[in-house]
Design a protein around this motif. Structure first.
Motif, mmCIF file in Angstrom:
data_model
loop_
_atom_site.group_PDB
_atom_site.id
_atom_site.type_symbol
_atom_site.label_atom_id
_atom_site.label_comp_id
_atom_site.label_asym_id
_atom_site.label_seq_id
_atom_site.Cartn_x
_atom_site.Cartn_y
_atom_site.Cartn_z
ATOM 1 N N PHE A 1 -13.055 6.380 1.122
ATOM 2 C CA PHE A 1 -12.404 5.576 0.085
ATOM 3 C C PHE A 1 -13.421 5.147 -0.943
ATOM 4 O O PHE A 1 -14.438 4.541 -0.613
ATOM 5 C CB PHE A 1 -11.742 4.335 0.710
ATOM 6 C CG PHE A 1 -10.933 3.534 -0.275
ATOM 7 C CD1 PHE A 1 -9.700 3.982 -0.714
ATOM 8 C CD2 PHE A 1 -11.405 2.339 -0.774
ATOM 9 C CE1 PHE A 1 -8.948 3.255 -1.623
ATOM 10 C CE2 PHE A 1 -10.671 1.589 -1.682
ATOM 11 C CZ PHE A 1 -9.438 2.054 -2.105
ATOM 12 N N LYS B 1 -6.367 4.155 -5.380
ATOM 13 C CA LYS B 1 -6.811 4.904 -4.214
ATOM 14 C C LYS B 1 -7.333 6.301 -4.543
ATOM 15 O O LYS B 1 -7.831 6.993 -3.656
ATOM 16 C CB LYS B 1 -5.690 4.981 -3.182
ATOM 17 C CG LYS B 1 -5.364 3.621 -2.573
ATOM 18 C CD LYS B 1 -4.261 3.694 -1.536
ATOM 19 C CE LYS B 1 -4.650 4.493 -0.319
ATOM 20 N NZ LYS B 1 -3.621 4.421 0.745
ATOM 21 N N GLU C 1 0.839 -1.189 0.000
ATOM 22 C CA GLU C 1 0.000 0.000 0.000
ATOM 23 C C GLU C 1 0.875 1.241 0.000
ATOM 24 O O GLU C 1 1.891 1.303 0.705
ATOM 25 C CB GLU C 1 -0.926 0.021 1.221
ATOM 26 C CG GLU C 1 -1.853 1.221 1.252
ATOM 27 C CD GLU C 1 -2.787 1.232 2.456
ATOM 28 O OE1 GLU C 1 -3.731 2.049 2.429
ATOM 29 O OE2 GLU C 1 -2.577 0.452 3.399
#
Length: 295
Positions: free
Chosen positions: A127, A147, A86
C-alpha cells in the motif's frame, strides 16, 4: 496491488486515441508512463496497444495498474484505526487527536501512515500512502486515502477544482456577532514566523470561511464551518479575526482550561467517487473532548 479498469468506447468519446481518452478520465502523465512500461498495461480489444492507438466506437479499452513496493520510510506499526468506509479505490478514516498524518522529525512510528501500513501488511497487501485532504496533528475527523494512482489522480483534481466539500466543527471562545455569516479576509504568513499566519489585506491570499452557530455554552460556542478556499490555518486565523478563537489553539489562543488541543473536527466530507462518479457523503461524530464544554 493490481487493478484492472475497462472502458467501453462510445461515439460521444470520439475522436481520440487511447492516451487522450485516459487523460480525460483522470490518468496523469506519470500513470501513462507507468502503463507504457507495464507489459500489456494498455489493451484495446485484448490486443496490446499504445497511447497513440486510435479508438473506435465499440472498442474495449483496458488498463492494468500494478504496484508492488509499499511506501518507503513508513514503518508498519499496530496503531488503532477508525475505518469509516473502504472499497477497492478509497479508504475513509476518522483520525483521532494527537496523531500526525505523515512521518516527520521525531514522529517516525506514531502516525496515521504507520497504522495504515500495518493494516495492509496484515492483509498481505502492499500500500502506497496517498492522503488527499490533510489534517493537523491535533485536528480530528475524516480523511480520504486513495488506494491506487488513478483514484489519487482523480481525487487530487477534485480537490483542486473544489469538488470535495469539507465541513468542520469547532469550539470557539465567546459567540460570533451573528448566528451565521462569512469571513472573507486574505491570509498571509506572519512576518518573522515560520508557522503563524494572519489576516493581511495587503499581502494575503483570498480566504473565505462560512460559519453557523450550532450551540452556545457559558463562555464558548460550537460552530459549523465550511471552506471556499484552503489556506494554511484558515479556520484558526479567521475565527481569531472574528474575535472567537478556537479553544486550545497553542498558536493563536493558548488557553487549555477546557480542552487540551485545538478544538477542531473534520465532521463531514462530500465528493464524487473517483471511479464511479457516485456522490459520496460521510460524517464523523463530535469527539467527547469537544462536547465537554457544553455538558
Amino acid at each position: 496491488m493490481k487493478r484492472i479498469f475497462e472502458y467501453d468506447i462510445k461515439d460521444t468519446d470520439l475522436p481520440c486515441n487511447a492516451g487522450e481518452y485516459l487523460k480525460r478520465i483522470g490518468c496523469s502523465h506519470q500513470i501513462l508512463v507507468r502503463l507504457k512500461k507495464t507489459e500489456k498495461g494498455i489493451l484495446v480489444n485484448e490486443e496490446w496497444a499504445y497511447v497513440r492507438t486510435p479508438l473506435k466506437a465499440g472498442d474495449l479499452l483496458k488498463i492494468t495498474l500494478t504496484e508492488e513496493a509499499p511506501s518507503e520510510n513508513i514503518v508498519p506499526i499496530p496503531l488503532p484505526l477508525s475505518i469509516v468506509y473502504e472499497d477497492q479505490d478509497i479508504l475513509l478514516l476518522n483520525k483521532p487527536a494527537d496523531m500526525p498524518v505523515h512521518p516527520s522529525i521525531n514522529n517516525y512510528d506514531n502516525t496515521l501512515a504507520n497504522g495504515v501500513a500495518w493494516y495492509y501488511a496484515q492483509k498481505g497487501e502492499s500500500f502506497v500512502f496517498r492522503c488527499i485532504n490533510r489534517l493537523d496533528r491535533d485536528t480530528t475527523g475524516l480523511l480520504i486515502l486513495a488506494k491506487h494512482a488513478l483514484s489519487a489522480s482523480v481525487l487530487s483534481a477534485q480537490m483542486k477544482n473544489r469538488e470535495i466539500h469539507r465541513t468542520y466543527q469547532a469550539v470557539v471562545a465567546g459567540t460570533p456577532p451573528f448566528s451565521e455569516g462569512t469571513v472573507d479576509a486574505p491570509i498571509a504568513r506572519k512576518e518573522g514566523s515560520v508557522m503563524e499566519r494572519c489576516v493581511d489585506f495587503e499581502k494575503g491570499e483570498r480566504a473565505v470561511t462560512h460559519y453557523r452557530v450550532l450551540k452556545e455554552g457559558k463562555d464558548c460556542s460550537l460552530l459549523e464551518l465550511s471552506l471556499e478556499t484552503g489556506r494554511t490555518h484558515q479556520i484558526r486565523v479567521h475565527m481569531k479575526h472574528l474575535g472567537c478563537p478556537l479553544l486550545g489553539d497553542y498558536l493563536y489562543y493558548p488557553d487549555f482550561s477546557q480542552i487540551h488541543r485545538v478544538a477542531l473536527h473534520s465532521c463531514a466530507l462530500s465528493f464524487p467517487h473517483p471511479m464511479t462518479g457516485e456522490t459520496m457523503h460521510f460524517e464523523a461524530p463530535l469527539p467527547e473532548d469537544m462536547k465537554k464544554p457544553f455538558l
